[in-house]
Design a protein around this motif. Structure first.
Motif, PDB file in Angstrom:
ATOM      1  N   GLY A  26      34.426  -1.371 -15.740  1.00 41.62           N
ATOM      2  CA  GLY A  26      33.956  -0.064 -16.182  1.00 41.62           C
ATOM      3  C   GLY A  26      34.557   1.073 -15.380  1.00 41.62           C
ATOM      4  O   GLY A  26      34.850   0.931 -14.183  1.00 41.62           O
ATOM      5  N   THR A  27      34.732   2.202 -16.045  1.00 38.02           N
ATOM      6  CA  THR A  27      35.230   3.409 -15.387  1.00 38.02           C
ATOM      7  C   THR A  27      34.399   4.595 -15.883  1.00 38.02           C
ATOM      8  O   THR A  27      34.131   4.714 -17.075  1.00 38.02           O
ATOM      9  N   GLN A  28      33.972   5.438 -14.956  1.00 33.23           N
ATOM     10  CA  GLN A  28      33.055   6.533 -15.276  1.00 33.23           C
ATOM     11  C   GLN A  28      33.810   7.708 -15.872  1.00 33.23           C
ATOM     12  O   GLN A  28      34.806   8.182 -15.308  1.00 33.23           O
ATOM     13  N   VAL A  29      33.303   8.196 -16.979  1.00 34.99           N
ATOM     14  CA  VAL A  29      33.800   9.430 -17.591  1.00 34.99           C
ATOM     15  C   VAL A  29      32.649  10.421 -17.635  1.00 34.99           C
ATOM     16  O   VAL A  29      31.589  10.121 -18.189  1.00 34.99           O
ATOM     17  N   THR A  30      32.848  11.579 -17.040  1.00 34.42           N
ATOM     18  CA  THR A  30      31.827  12.616 -17.029  1.00 34.42           C
ATOM     19  C   THR A  30      32.432  13.891 -17.604  1.00 34.42           C
ATOM     20  O   THR A  30      33.465  14.353 -17.121  1.00 34.42           O
ATOM     21  N   VAL A  31      31.775  14.416 -18.631  1.00 34.56           N
ATOM     22  CA  VAL A  31      32.261  15.621 -19.295  1.00 34.56           C
ATOM     23  C   VAL A  31      31.238  16.725 -19.088  1.00 34.56           C
ATOM     24  O   VAL A  31      30.093  16.607 -19.533  1.00 34.56           O
ATOM     25  N   SER A  32      31.641  17.773 -18.421  1.00 36.38           N
ATOM     26  CA  SER A  32      30.731  18.894 -18.169  1.00 36.38           C
ATOM     27  C   SER A  32      30.879  19.943 -19.269  1.00 36.38           C
ATOM     28  O   SER A  32      31.940  20.124 -19.842  1.00 36.38           O
ATOM     29  N   SER A  33      29.784  20.644 -19.506  1.00 28.47           N
ATOM     30  CA  SER A  33      29.788  21.664 -20.577  1.00 28.47           C
ATOM     31  C   SER A  33      30.224  23.009 -20.056  1.00 28.47           C
ATOM     32  O   SER A  33      30.345  23.225 -18.877  1.00 28.47           O
TER      33      SER A  33
ATOM     34  N   GLN B 288      40.854  -4.894 -15.904  1.00 27.78           N
ATOM     35  CA  GLN B 288      40.642  -3.846 -14.906  1.00 27.78           C
ATOM     36  C   GLN B 288      40.807  -2.496 -15.592  1.00 27.78           C
ATOM     37  O   GLN B 288      41.917  -2.122 -15.972  1.00 27.78           O
ATOM     38  N   ALA B 289      39.706  -1.771 -15.729  1.00 27.85           N
ATOM     39  CA  ALA B 289      39.738  -0.466 -16.372  1.00 27.85           C
ATOM     40  C   ALA B 289      39.951   0.631 -15.336  1.00 27.85           C
ATOM     41  O   ALA B 289      39.472   0.525 -14.201  1.00 27.85           O
ATOM     42  N   SER B 290      40.634   1.697 -15.751  1.00 27.35           N
ATOM     43  CA  SER B 290      40.884   2.828 -14.863  1.00 27.35           C
ATOM     44  C   SER B 290      41.120   4.085 -15.697  1.00 27.35           C
ATOM     45  O   SER B 290      41.261   4.008 -16.919  1.00 27.35           O
ATOM     46  N   GLY B 291      41.157   5.229 -15.014  1.00 28.63           N
ATOM     47  CA  GLY B 291      41.496   6.477 -15.678  1.00 28.63           C
ATOM     48  C   GLY B 291      40.342   7.429 -15.900  1.00 28.63           C
ATOM     49  O   GLY B 291      40.537   8.539 -16.399  1.00 28.63           O
ATOM     50  N   GLY B 292      39.141   7.000 -15.568  1.00 27.58           N
ATOM     51  CA  GLY B 292      38.004   7.881 -15.748  1.00 27.58           C
ATOM     52  C   GLY B 292      38.035   9.052 -14.777  1.00 27.58           C
ATOM     53  O   GLY B 292      38.852   9.115 -13.864  1.00 27.58           O
ATOM     54  N   GLY B 293      37.107   9.986 -14.976  1.00 28.88           N
ATOM     55  CA  GLY B 293      37.032  11.131 -14.092  1.00 28.88           C
ATOM     56  C   GLY B 293      36.058  12.167 -14.591  1.00 28.88           C
ATOM     57  O   GLY B 293      35.341  11.946 -15.572  1.00 28.88           O
ATOM     58  N   LEU B 294      36.043  13.296 -13.902  1.00 28.02           N
ATOM     59  CA  LEU B 294      35.193  14.431 -14.264  1.00 28.02           C
ATOM     60  C   LEU B 294      36.073  15.498 -14.916  1.00 28.02           C
ATOM     61  O   LEU B 294      37.034  15.972 -14.300  1.00 28.02           O
ATOM     62  N   VAL B 295      35.737  15.850 -16.150  1.00 31.35           N
ATOM     63  CA  VAL B 295      36.500  16.846 -16.890  1.00 31.35           C
ATOM     64  C   VAL B 295      35.548  17.813 -17.565  1.00 31.35           C
ATOM     65  O   VAL B 295      34.339  17.574 -17.611  1.00 31.35           O
ATOM     66  N   GLN B 296      36.119  18.889 -18.095  1.00 34.08           N
ATOM     67  CA  GLN B 296      35.318  19.856 -18.835  1.00 34.08           C
ATOM     68  C   GLN B 296      35.392  19.558 -20.332  1.00 34.08           C
ATOM     69  O   GLN B 296      36.335  18.906 -20.805  1.00 34.08           O
ATOM     70  N   ALA B 297      34.412  20.045 -21.043  1.00 30.48           N
ATOM     71  CA  ALA B 297      34.410  19.896 -22.498  1.00 30.48           C
ATOM     72  C   ALA B 297      35.708  20.448 -23.074  1.00 30.48           C
ATOM     73  O   ALA B 297      36.163  21.518 -22.672  1.00 30.48           O
ATOM     74  N   GLY B 298      36.283  19.693 -23.993  1.00 27.36           N
ATOM     75  CA  GLY B 298      37.540  20.089 -24.604  1.00 27.36           C
ATOM     76  C   GLY B 298      38.771  19.486 -23.962  1.00 27.36           C
ATOM     77  O   GLY B 298      39.860  19.521 -24.546  1.00 27.36           O
ATOM     78  N   ASP B 299      38.605  18.937 -22.767  1.00 30.24           N
ATOM     79  CA  ASP B 299      39.725  18.321 -22.062  1.00 30.24           C
ATOM     80  C   ASP B 299      40.039  16.940 -22.626  1.00 30.24           C
ATOM     81  O   ASP B 299      39.322  16.425 -23.499  1.00 30.24           O
ATOM     82  N   SER B 300      41.103  16.351 -22.080  1.00 30.74           N
ATOM     83  CA  SER B 300      41.532  15.024 -22.487  1.00 30.74           C
ATOM     84  C   SER B 300      41.592  14.084 -21.287  1.00 30.74           C
ATOM     85  O   SER B 300      41.775  14.529 -20.145  1.00 30.74           O
ATOM     86  N   LEU B 301      41.441  12.809 -21.561  1.00 32.34           N
ATOM     87  CA  LEU B 301      41.615  11.751 -20.576  1.00 32.34           C
ATOM     88  C   LEU B 301      42.243  10.557 -21.272  1.00 32.34           C
ATOM     89  O   LEU B 301      42.023  10.353 -22.470  1.00 32.34           O
ATOM     90  N   ARG B 302      42.996   9.781 -20.507  1.00 27.86           N
ATOM     91  CA  ARG B 302      43.489   8.514 -21.025  1.00 27.86           C
ATOM     92  C   ARG B 302      43.012   7.389 -20.126  1.00 27.86           C
ATOM     93  O   ARG B 302      43.321   7.362 -18.929  1.00 27.86           O
ATOM     94  N   LEU B 303      42.271   6.476 -20.708  1.00 31.81           N
ATOM     95  CA  LEU B 303      41.818   5.295 -19.993  1.00 31.81           C
ATOM     96  C   LEU B 303      42.813   4.166 -20.202  1.00 31.81           C
ATOM     97  O   LEU B 303      43.438   4.063 -21.261  1.00 31.81           O
ATOM     98  N   SER B 304      42.944   3.340 -19.187  1.00 35.23           N
ATOM     99  CA  SER B 304      43.795   2.166 -19.261  1.00 35.23           C
ATOM    100  C   SER B 304      42.981   0.931 -18.909  1.00 35.23           C
ATOM    101  O   SER B 304      42.043   1.001 -18.109  1.00 35.23           O
ATOM    102  N   CYS B 305      43.353  -0.173 -19.496  1.00 28.95           N
ATOM    103  CA  CYS B 305      42.723  -1.449 -19.186  1.00 28.95           C
ATOM    104  C   CYS B 305      43.842  -2.473 -19.025  1.00 28.95           C
ATOM    105  O   CYS B 305      44.491  -2.843 -20.013  1.00 28.95           O
TER     106      CYS B 305
END
Length: 123
Positions: free
Chosen positions: A116-123, A4-21
Motif C-alpha cells: 500500500g501507498t498513501q495518497v492524500t488530496v487536500s482541498s 511493491q507499491a510506490s508513488g503516493g504523496g500529499l497533493v492538492q485537488a486537481g493535481d496528478s500522481l502516478r503510482l507504480s507497482c
C-alpha cells in the motif's frame, strides 16, 4: 509474486500522481493486475484492473475518465496515472495480482497484495 507499491504523496485537488507497482517473479505477465484503495473506516474498494496483455481495462465509475491503468510486462510493473485528483480520492492504494484471466473487481479474487501507498488530496 511479490508486489511493491510506490508513488503516493500529499497533493492538492486537481493535481496528478502516478503510482507504480513493481512485481517480482517471472510470471508477472500472466496475472491480471488491479488497483484498490481503502480510506479510513471504509472497506477496500476496486479502482482499476488490467488484463495480462494490457488490452483490456476496467475502472470504477468514480475514477473513470480521470485515472488510467497501464502495465509494462518487460519491467514487471503496473501503473496508475491519477489526474484531476479530488479529496475523496484520499486513501491507501494497494496493487493486487490475480491468477485468473478474467478482469475482476472483487477483492477476494486477488491472490497477492502489495503493502500500500498513501495518497492524500487536500482541498
Amino acid at each position: 509474486v511479490q508486489l511493491q507499491a510506490s508513488g503516493g504523496g500529499l497533493v492538492q485537488a486537481g493535481d496528478s500522481l502516478r503510482l507504480s507497482c513493481a512485481a517480482s517473479g517471472r510470471t508477472f505477465s500472466s496475472y491480471v493486475m488491479g488497483w484498490f484503495r481503502q480510506a479510513p473506516g471504509k472497506e477496500r474498494e476496486f479502482v482499476a484492473a488490467i488484463s495480462w496483455s494490457g488490452g483490456s481495462t476496467s475502472y470504477a465509475d468514480s475514477v473513470k475518465g480521470r485515472f488510467t491503468i497501464s502495465r509494462d510486462n518487460a519491467k514487471n510493473t503496473v501503473y496508475l496515472q491519477m489526474n484531476s485528483l479530488k479529496p475523496e480520492d484520499t486513501a491507501v492504494y494497494y496493487c493486487g495480482a490475480d491468477r485468473t484471466t478474467v478482469l475482476t473487481t472483487t477483492v477476494s479474487a486477488y491472490d497477492h497484495w502489495g503493502q500500500g501507498t498513501q495518497v492524500t488530496v487536500s482541498s
